[in-house]
Design a protein around this motif. Structure first.
Motif, short mmCIF file in Angstrom:
data_model
loop_
_atom_site.label_atom_id
_atom_site.label_comp_id
_atom_site.label_asym_id
_atom_site.label_seq_id
_atom_site.Cartn_x
_atom_site.Cartn_y
_atom_site.Cartn_z
N UNK A 437 -15.58 100.98 67.90
CA UNK A 437 -15.83 101.71 66.67
C UNK A 437 -15.27 100.94 65.48
N UNK A 438 -15.53 101.45 64.28
CA UNK A 438 -15.02 100.80 63.08
C UNK A 438 -14.74 101.83 62.00
N UNK A 439 -13.68 101.60 61.23
CA UNK A 439 -13.45 102.33 59.98
C UNK A 439 -14.11 101.53 58.87
N UNK A 440 -14.90 102.21 58.05
CA UNK A 440 -15.66 101.48 57.02
C UNK A 440 -15.49 102.14 55.66
N UNK A 441 -15.85 101.38 54.64
CA UNK A 441 -15.78 101.84 53.26
C UNK A 441 -16.72 103.02 53.00
N UNK A 442 -16.40 103.78 51.95
CA UNK A 442 -17.28 104.86 51.50
C UNK A 442 -17.74 104.60 50.07
N UNK A 443 -17.65 103.37 49.63
CA UNK A 443 -18.07 102.99 48.27
C UNK A 443 -19.59 102.88 48.22
N UNK A 444 -20.23 103.96 47.74
CA UNK A 444 -21.69 104.01 47.70
C UNK A 444 -22.25 103.60 46.35
N UNK A 445 -21.42 103.08 45.46
CA UNK A 445 -21.91 102.69 44.14
C UNK A 445 -22.91 101.54 44.26
N UNK A 446 -23.76 101.41 43.28
CA UNK A 446 -24.77 100.35 43.29
C UNK A 446 -24.09 98.98 43.29
N UNK A 447 -24.40 98.17 44.32
CA UNK A 447 -23.77 96.87 44.46
C UNK A 447 -22.34 96.94 44.95
N UNK A 448 -21.93 98.09 45.43
CA UNK A 448 -20.57 98.29 45.91
C UNK A 448 -20.36 97.77 47.33
N UNK A 449 -19.27 98.17 47.92
CA UNK A 449 -18.88 97.60 49.21
C UNK A 449 -19.86 97.93 50.33
N UNK A 450 -20.53 99.09 50.28
CA UNK A 450 -21.51 99.41 51.32
C UNK A 450 -22.73 98.50 51.25
N UNK A 451 -22.94 97.84 50.10
CA UNK A 451 -24.05 96.90 49.97
C UNK A 451 -23.64 95.47 50.32
N UNK A 452 -22.36 95.26 50.62
CA UNK A 452 -21.86 93.89 50.82
C UNK A 452 -22.04 93.40 52.25
N UNK A 453 -22.19 94.31 53.21
CA UNK A 453 -22.31 93.92 54.62
C UNK A 453 -23.45 94.67 55.28
N UNK A 454 -23.89 94.15 56.42
CA UNK A 454 -25.03 94.73 57.14
C UNK A 454 -24.55 95.85 58.06
N UNK A 455 -24.22 96.99 57.48
CA UNK A 455 -23.71 98.11 58.27
C UNK A 455 -24.79 98.69 59.19
N UNK A 456 -26.03 98.63 58.77
CA UNK A 456 -27.11 99.13 59.63
C UNK A 456 -27.30 98.24 60.85
N UNK A 457 -27.31 96.91 60.64
CA UNK A 457 -27.47 96.00 61.77
C UNK A 457 -26.32 96.09 62.75
N UNK A 458 -25.11 96.25 62.24
CA UNK A 458 -23.95 96.35 63.12
C UNK A 458 -23.90 97.66 63.87
N UNK A 459 -24.52 98.70 63.31
CA UNK A 459 -24.43 100.04 63.91
C UNK A 459 -24.99 100.09 65.32
N UNK A 460 -25.94 99.20 65.65
CA UNK A 460 -26.53 99.23 66.99
C UNK A 460 -25.51 98.87 68.07
N UNK A 461 -24.41 98.21 67.68
CA UNK A 461 -23.39 97.82 68.65
C UNK A 461 -22.15 98.72 68.61
N UNK A 462 -21.95 99.40 67.49
CA UNK A 462 -20.82 100.32 67.38
C UNK A 462 -21.16 101.69 67.97
N UNK A 463 -20.16 102.35 68.55
CA UNK A 463 -20.36 103.72 69.00
C UNK A 463 -20.41 104.68 67.82
N UNK A 464 -19.58 104.44 66.81
CA UNK A 464 -19.64 105.24 65.59
C UNK A 464 -18.83 104.54 64.49
N UNK A 465 -19.04 105.03 63.28
CA UNK A 465 -18.28 104.58 62.11
C UNK A 465 -17.37 105.72 61.64
N UNK A 466 -16.12 105.39 61.36
CA UNK A 466 -15.22 106.31 60.66
C UNK A 466 -15.37 106.01 59.17
#
Length: 628
Positions: A437-466
């Motif tokens: 699993x992983x703890x991840x950012x909640x920064x949903x601002x435009x161009x923010x931290x959620x846009x900096x990494x491929x969280x969707x691509x990684x999700x197929x290998x993680x059991x869940x995100x905190x």
């Protein structure tokens, strides 16, 4: 997320600098045989004159963690008269040395080492033995052992190489109550006497063959097995790699089943110090019955590897009977103590709980940048540490708290958007079906931290995100404006758009992350300012409010009494008391958030961290009841 460094003892991710120490109690085992043939008489003078102390010494390498090891010498009086004082000498090859020792005075002259008994450990009755230990570095083993000037006989290890680790351990013929174990033979220069079979870290059998069937097990239950060889001098070699087995049939199961929700809490390693919060508190608060998972935080990330955070708190701190989960005190010579052993006892008492070892956090996330340059090597180091035979049965997987991939936290990372996916792909290859699993950012601002990494691509290998849906605002902005640090939804006047839980979850779902792989984050603490005159959010301030461990942050268990909530905004509470202004969640707002999480189809919730709750676990109970 916030740009402030969380507190040493009051927030979610900074391990405190600790003064580490080791205390060892000395155990002396005395056995006295008194011969008699119908009547007891005094020994004849010639017999008494022939009585003599006949000491021997043996050595074992009890632990090895790559960069160092722990050794133990045992001195035994095998004679018929008391032994009054002893001096042990041995040689280490160049490059091997003692770095610290306990229960004996250890000195050296170059590679020649000498240990003298402590004043309270020198007298040994016939049959008695005493041990002392030390930490060392280097690959060598002792040679040229002398005890009181004579050879260390009596089965001493110097000059006698311990057996190798048994080969690959496998499990077969698994039923509801039994499992067959098989392994490849170990080797030894003087012969293997038997194999010790370990179940969940405890010895359950000694066998001479390379197969053994364990019976009388519980249906639907997880077990971890390993094996170590014992030679004719009674030395044990390294423990084999463990194999995990789940017996057939109904049982506790791996975690929440279909329709059930995850209720996960972080347990901080350093909380056993200033906060005086221990694993037993999960039991006394009633929280253990209501949670499903625990994230043990934090392991470090350094040198491209997963490493221990605080070894004393993790596996060496001794617990009394009153402090222990099961009411049984730790002994000085047991192989595992500290938080890890207490978590083992907790899982035995509450088998539905699964434990993950979390690595990184705010302070130790800087190590991920080097680690992900070689994802396979990093993943192997993490697996080797989590699955160390000393505590393999304690952990059910790994949590990766990287703050933040391809973005800035305490330090900045520029590994690229794909680094997170590359890392977790390697982790999944190492950990197999165990939780990742992983703890991840909640920064949903435009161009923010959620846009900096491929969280969707990684999700197929993680059991869940905190999803860390807290710390949106705080007194690192000293003059305000005051704002709730964990708003569920937006509200008029919010200082920054998309700094809400709802915005973070919506963005992750829009990127393609399944809702069932998202857990909503709850902070068991508040953030606050002082010098505030306005009751409603949006007021100005002069700085952070006073907190127990750090300015600007305080536990819920304190705030509920010192500054009770006076209003709600964006689905969370706030309070003004005097010139202080705080925002935090209460049982009522937690239940509101849980209803929202269920409506969104989320996998459940998690929280930072247990010690912020009340003694009777009010917030844990609110999450539990709200998710039902």
């Amino acid at each position: 997320m916030s740009t402030v460094s969380p507190s040493t003892d009051g927030s979610r991710s900074r391990p405190r600098a600790l003064h580490r120490f080791r205390r060892r109690a000395l155990a002396v085992l005395v056995g006295l045989a008194v011969p008699f043939t119908g009547m007891v008489g005094l020994a004849a003078p010639t017999q008494a004159a022939e009585a003599a102390a006949d000491p021997s010494a043996s050595y074992t390498r009890t632990q090895d963690w790559g960069s160092g090891f722990e050794g133990k010498w045992t001195v035994k009086n095998t004679g018929t008269a008391p032994l009054n004082g002893w001096t042990l000498e041995w040689d280490f090859p160049a490059g091997t040395k003692v770095t610290s020792a306990w229960d004996a005075d250890v000195t050296n002259n170059g590679d020649h080492w000498t240990a003298k008994n402590k004043s309270w450990a020198g007298s040994l009755a016939p049959g008695a033995s005493v041990s002392f230990g030390f930490n060392g570095t280097g690959p060598g083993t002792p040679s040229g052992c002398k005890l009181n000037g004579a050879s260390c006989d009596g089965g001493s290890v110097p000059g006698d190489t311990p057996p190798t680790a048994p080969g690959t351990l496998t499990a077969s013929d698994v039923t509801e109550s039994s499992v067959k174990l098989s392994w490849k033979a170990a080797t030894d220069d003087k012969g293997v006497k038997n194999y010790d079979v370990l179940r969940d870290g405890a010895k359950v059998a000694a066998v001479t063959a390379t197969t053994w069937t364990d019976q009388g097990l519980t249906a639907g239950t997880d077990y971890s097995y390993s094996v170590q060889a014992r030679d004719t001098a009674d030395q044990t070699g390294p423990v084999s790699a463990p194999v995990k087995v789940t017996t057939r049939g109904e049982g506790p199961g791996p975690g929440p089943g279909p329709g059930e929700k995850i209720n996960l809490g972080y347990f901080t390693e350093w909380g056993v110090y200033g906060r005086n919060y221990h694993v037993k508190n999960l039991v006394t608060s009633g929280s253990a019955e209501k949670i499903t998972h625990i994230n043990y935080s934090f392991g470090n990330v350094q040198g491209g590897k997963c490493t221990i955070g605080d070894s004393f708190a993790a596996y060496d701190k001794a617990y009394t009977a009153a402090e222990s989960v099961d009411g049984v005190a730790d002994t000085w010579d047991q192989p595992l103590r500290g938080n890890f052993n207490q978590l083992r006892k907790l899982k035995a008492k509450y088998p539905h709980i699964k434990v993950l070892w979390s690595f990184g956090g705010w302070t130790w996330s800087g190590g991920f940048t080097d680690a992900v340059k070689n994802p396979a090597a990093f993943a192997k180091s993490c697996h080797d540490l989590v699955e160390d035979p000393r505590w393999a049965d304690v952990f059910d997987g790994i949590d990766l708290d990287w703050e933040y991939p391809n973005a800035c936290g305490l330090s900045c990372d520029s590994s690229g958007p794909a680094a997170l996916t590359d890392m977790v792909r390697a982790m999944r290859a190492q950990f197999g079906s165990d939780l990742v699993t992983a703890a991840i950012t909640a920064d949903a601002s435009s161009g923010g931290k959620l846009d900096a990494a491929d969280y969707a691509g990684a999700a197929q290998y993680f059991d869940w995100y905190n999803v860390m849906t807290y710390d949106f605002f705080g007194a690192w902005d000293k003059t305000g404006p005051t704002a709730p640090h964990s708003a569920l939804t937006s509200y008029t006047g919010i200082p920054k758009a998309d700094f809400t839980s709802a915005a973070a979850i919506a963005k992750l779902k829009a990127k393609g992350v399944p809702a069932s792989k998202l857990l909503l984050g709850i902070g068991f603490y508040g953030r606050g300012w002082t010098g505030v005159t306005q009751d409603a959010p949006g007021g100005t301030a002069t700085g952070p409010a006073t907190g127990t461990y750090e300015a600007g942050i305080e536990d819920y268990k304190v705030l509920k009494n010192t500054c009770p909530a006076t209003g709600t905004v964006g689905g969370t509470s706030y309070a003004k008391c005097g010139s202080d202004w705080w925002s935090y969640d209460t049982p009522a707002t937690v239940k509101t958030k849980m209803t929202w999480a269920k409506d969104q189809g989320l996998g459940g919730a998690f929280f930072w961290e247990f010690s912020g709750d009340t003694a009777n676990g009010e917030l844990v109970s609110a999450i539990d009841s709200g998710l039902r």
